[in-house]
Design an enzyme around this catalytic site. Structure first.
Site, PDB file in Angstrom:
ATOM      1  N   ASP A 198      -2.151   6.697  -3.353  1.00 29.56           N
ATOM      2  CA  ASP A 198      -1.045   5.987  -2.699  1.00 29.56           C
ATOM      3  C   ASP A 198      -0.448   4.897  -3.585  1.00 29.56           C
ATOM      4  OD1 ASP A 198      -3.088   4.091  -2.562  1.00 29.56           O
ATOM      5  OD2 ASP A 198      -2.350   3.289  -0.661  1.00 29.56           O
ATOM      6  N   LYS A 228      -1.493  -9.983  -0.221  1.00 28.02           N
ATOM      7  CA  LYS A 228      -2.756 -10.257   0.458  1.00 28.02           C
ATOM      8  C   LYS A 228      -3.712 -11.001  -0.462  1.00 28.02           C
ATOM      9  CE  LYS A 228      -5.375  -6.017  -0.295  1.00 28.02           C
ATOM     10  NZ  LYS A 228      -6.274  -5.079   0.371  1.00 28.02           N
ATOM     11  N   ASP A 256      -5.524   2.775  -3.674  1.00 25.45           N
ATOM     12  CA  ASP A 256      -6.814   2.722  -2.975  1.00 25.45           C
ATOM     13  C   ASP A 256      -7.043   3.935  -2.066  1.00 25.45           C
ATOM     14  OD1 ASP A 256      -4.943   1.952  -1.120  1.00 25.45           O
ATOM     15  OD2 ASP A 256      -5.984   0.107  -0.496  1.00 25.45           O
ATOM     16  N   ARG A 257      -5.975   4.699  -1.787  1.00 28.59           N
ATOM     17  CA  ARG A 257      -6.153   5.887  -0.935  1.00 28.59           C
ATOM     18  C   ARG A 257      -6.242   7.160  -1.767  1.00 28.59           C
ATOM     19  NH1 ARG A 257      -2.616   5.583   4.589  1.00 28.59           N
ATOM     20  NH2 ARG A 257      -3.318   3.502   5.190  1.00 28.59           N
ATOM     21  N   LYS A 303     -11.251   0.152  -0.831  1.00 32.03           N
ATOM     22  CA  LYS A 303     -11.339   1.592  -0.988  1.00 32.03           C
ATOM     23  C   LYS A 303     -10.748   1.941  -2.347  1.00 32.03           C
ATOM     24  CE  LYS A 303      -7.302   2.131   2.023  1.00 32.03           C
ATOM     25  NZ  LYS A 303      -7.245   1.177   3.136  1.00 32.03           N
ATOM     26  N   SER A 319       0.808  -1.215   0.000  1.00 34.08           N
ATOM     27  CA  SER A 319       0.000   0.000   0.000  1.00 34.08           C
ATOM     28  C   SER A 319       0.843   1.267   0.000  1.00 34.08           C
ATOM     29  CB  SER A 319      -0.955  -0.035   1.188  1.00 34.08           C
ATOM     30  OG  SER A 319      -1.830   1.061   1.151  1.00 34.08           O
ATOM     31  N   HIS A 320       0.712   2.064   1.048  1.00 34.04           N
ATOM     32  CA  HIS A 320       1.344   3.381   1.124  1.00 34.04           C
ATOM     33  C   HIS A 320       2.751   3.314   1.689  1.00 34.04           C
ATOM     34  CE1 HIS A 320      -0.814   2.139   4.628  1.00 34.04           C
ATOM     35  NE2 HIS A 320       0.014   2.852   5.357  1.00 34.04           N
ATOM     36  N   ASP A 347      -0.779   1.670  -4.035  1.00 40.93           N
ATOM     37  CA  ASP A 347      -1.622   0.713  -4.762  1.00 40.93           C
ATOM     38  C   ASP A 347      -2.949   1.322  -5.205  1.00 40.93           C
ATOM     39  OD1 ASP A 347      -2.453   0.898  -2.108  1.00 40.93           O
ATOM     40  OD2 ASP A 347      -3.286  -1.126  -2.109  1.00 40.93           O
TER      41      ASP A 347
HETATM   42  C1  G1P Z   1      -3.865   1.735   8.287  1.00 42.72           C
HETATM   43  C2  G1P Z   1      -5.048   2.654   8.454  1.00 42.72           C
HETATM   44  C3  G1P Z   1      -6.324   1.890   8.208  1.00 42.72           C
HETATM   45  C4  G1P Z   1      -6.274   1.248   6.827  1.00 42.72           C
HETATM   46  C5  G1P Z   1      -5.029   0.411   6.691  1.00 42.72           C
HETATM   47  C6  G1P Z   1      -4.860  -0.148   5.283  1.00 42.72           C
HETATM   48  O1  G1P Z   1      -3.934   0.684   9.212  1.00 42.72           O
HETATM   49  O2  G1P Z   1      -5.062   3.232   9.731  1.00 42.72           O
HETATM   50  O3  G1P Z   1      -7.418   2.746   8.317  1.00 42.72           O
HETATM   51  O4  G1P Z   1      -7.406   0.454   6.606  1.00 42.72           O
HETATM   52  O5  G1P Z   1      -3.875   1.191   6.991  1.00 42.72           O
HETATM   53  O6  G1P Z   1      -4.752   0.861   4.336  1.00 42.72           O
HETATM   54  P1  G1P Z   1      -3.136   0.711  10.603  1.00 42.72           P
HETATM   55  O7  G1P Z   1      -1.672   0.902  10.261  1.00 42.72           O
HETATM   56  O8  G1P Z   1      -3.655   1.865  11.383  1.00 42.72           O
HETATM   57  O9  G1P Z   1      -3.426  -0.614  11.232  1.00 42.72           O
HETATM   58 ZN    ZN Z   2      -3.214   1.473  -0.272  1.00 46.63          ZN
END
Ligand code: G1P
Ligand code: ZN
Length: 548
Positions: free
Chosen positions: A282, A131, A286-287, A381, A118-119, A284
């Protein structure tokens, strides 16, 4: 003839998926048997064959980060060896997370494997992740990820096919032993879905009339999607999308769309040369972060504004069934749900908790404070979806982002909101802080901090209204009589030490006091958060690393 080999292996500790799949440092994932053990655990749990013995169909793709291409070849060889019939792969092993979710649903497949952290930054010494998403297109629920983890603790062998790499650069049908590999354009089906939801003609007319935006893809997967949809289909000027070529190390950027990491976008949007609208996505895809000219839209507010205006887009013209938000997300969306007379839901952090509500038709739009918004069009998302819904709303209302936001606050009141992150804390110290916090919860109600009286304090527990499953310990909440709130959580996605997240909220009913700086408006709540948890004493930190 391709041959299937069974390789002996031993369990590797720590292969426990977190908030969103298994994430580790790239060298860990590239270590001997690491990827293979986890992928075998996935196939052992979900099965690569149907009960009748026929092979299943999966989707495979990732955000293009370092090791994405090689991991894809390993996963394909293991899918073939385990008996899968067909895998649909994004060209170049690329798929944004929402596009993967869509392909899983569109093709009625048996699920998919997404390669992404992800990010989190990517590169040889940064992060990698894997995943599994279910046939509904959504992240595997806790029961399934837990079973995968259990499987990794007892694994003795994995299956892999000995074969050459599949040419993932060429769209079309390939063969890997008996398994079919369909390499597809990563963008086209997703773009068609967006076109079915939004009024592209209205948005195109808005661009033609001089509306300007900046889309910062942060050298991550959204680039090709954004260029095709915004520039090619909607007529935004060439160059509207920047950092639009996905790079294995995201160009050294931290592909997390927030005011800290998307600094360049923030600076542009607050400059004299600011366009009408700005957005970033981000790693991937989704953000999303959304910014107006000279005004930042917090994700919690964005969710509320989208919920209040979604009916202006063709895909949501019939209205919403309900709105769901994660617990730490501000209550701004609740006020919209109440005004619309529709259902509202408060779930634990993580998109997987929205899946049942979306599948059951209870919620149409969902969101998290962590720059995640989406709807029932997929089961993840979706960053670009949020950008397009904003554009559709702007095209219909013909107002600026600032005007829309201010009108929203006047109508519903404003939930001042901020999240403070304290990163890479020593894990034992973070856990000690939570133990102390939990132990003191019962004594908090009635106490006065910073002039605010604590009305309730608990550790959030959630019972899924659809399947009855219970999730405990989802974050410590301290609620105040004036509607203010503090939430403490430990991140479930980090790969280094512990990350403490402190979520701060304060409600201003208006009409006065709606235009304060969020940090100033929240100052007493911030001080209370430090005092109540003893953050400095426990962690040695007096100030957060990231403020959103
Ligand atoms: C974080 C964000 C959460 C999101 C997740 C995946 O998780 O807080 O809202 O769903 O990334 O993108 P966390 O690191 O807080 O567990
Ligand atoms: Zn992401």
């Amino acid at each position: 003839m391709s041959q299937i080999t069974t390789v002996s292996t031993v369990p590797i500790a720590g292969q426990k998926p977190g908030t969103s799949g298994l994430r580790k440092k790239t060298p860990v994932f590239m270590g001997r048997h690491y990827l293979e053990n986890f992928v075998q655990a996935i196939f052992d749990v979900v099965g690569a064959r149907n009960e009748d013995g026929g092979g299943k169909t999966f989707v495979l793709g990732g955000d293009g980060r370092y090791f994405n291409d090689r991991a894809a070849q390993v996963i394909l060889r293991m899918a073939a060896a385990n008996g899968a019939a067909r895998v649909i792969v994004g060209q170049g092993a690329i798929l944004s997370t929402p596009a993967a979710s869509h392909l899983i649903r569109l093709n009625r497949t048996d699920g998919g494997i997404i390669m992404s952290a992800s990010h989190n930054p990517g590169g040889p010494n940064e992060d990698f992740g894997v995943k599994f998403n279910m046939p509904n297109g959504g992240p595997a629920p806790e029961g399934v990820t837990e079973a995968m983890y259990q499987r990794t603790t007892e694994i003795t062998e994995y299956k892999v096919m000995e074969a050459q790499d599949v040419d993932l650069g060429r769209v079309g049908r390939h063969q890997l032993g008996a398994m079919v590999v369909d390499v597809v354009d990563p963008v086209s089906d997703y773009a068609a879905l967006m076109e079915s939801l939004f009024d592209f003609a209205a948005i195109r007319a808005m661009f033609a009339a001089g509306f300007r935006m900046r889309m910062d893809a942060m050298c991550a997967v959204t680039g090709p999607y954004a260029v095709e949809i915004l520039e090619h289909r909607l007529g935004a000027p060439r160059g509207t999308c920047v950092n639009a070529t996905p790079l294995p190390d995201f160009g050294g950027l931290h592909p997390d769309p927030n005011p800290t990491w998307a600094r360049a976008l923030m600076d542009e949007m607050f400059s004299d040369a600011a366009p009408d609208f700005g957005a970033a996505s981000d790693g991937d895809g989704d953000r999303n972060m959304v910014v107006g000219r000279g005004i930042y839209v917090s994700p919690s507010d964005s969710l509320a504004v989208l919920a209040a205006n979604a009916h202006l887009a063709p895909g949501y013209a019939a209205g919403l069934k309900g709105v769901a938000r994660s617990m730490p997300t501000s209550a701004a969306a609740d006020r919209v749900a109440d005004a619309l007379g529709i259902a509202k839901y408060e779930t634990p952090t993580g998109w997987k908790f929205f899946g049942n509500l979306l599948d059951a038709g209870r919620a149409t739009i969902c969101g998290e404070e962590s720059f995640g918004t989406g709807s029932d069009h997929v089961r993840e998302k979706d960053g670009l979806w949020a950008v397009l819904l904003w554009l559709n709303i702007l095209a219909v209302r013909k107002q600026s982002v600032a005007e829309i936001l201010r009108e929203h606050w006047v109508r519903f009141g404003r939930n001042y909101y901020s999240r403070h992150d304290f990163e890479a804390i020593d894990t034992a110290r973070a856990e000690a802080m939570f133990a102390a916090l939990r132990a003191g919860l019962a004594g908090l109600p009635g106490q006065v901090v910073e002039g605010m009286t604590i009305s309730a304090a608990d550790d959030f527990a959630y019972t899924d209204p659809v399947d009855g499953s219970v999730s405990l310990k989802q974050g410590v909440r301290v609620l105040f009589g004036d509607g203010s709130r503090i939430v403490y959580r430990l991140s479930g996605t980090g790969t280094e030490g512990a990350t403490l997240r402190v979520y701060l909220e304060r409600y201003a009913p208006g009409p006065e006091g709606l235009d304060l700086d969020a940090q100033q408006a929240l100052a007493p709540v911030i001080r209370a958060a430090h005092a109540l948890a003893g953050i400095a004493a426990h962690t040695g930190r007096t100030a957060p690393d990231v403020v959103t």
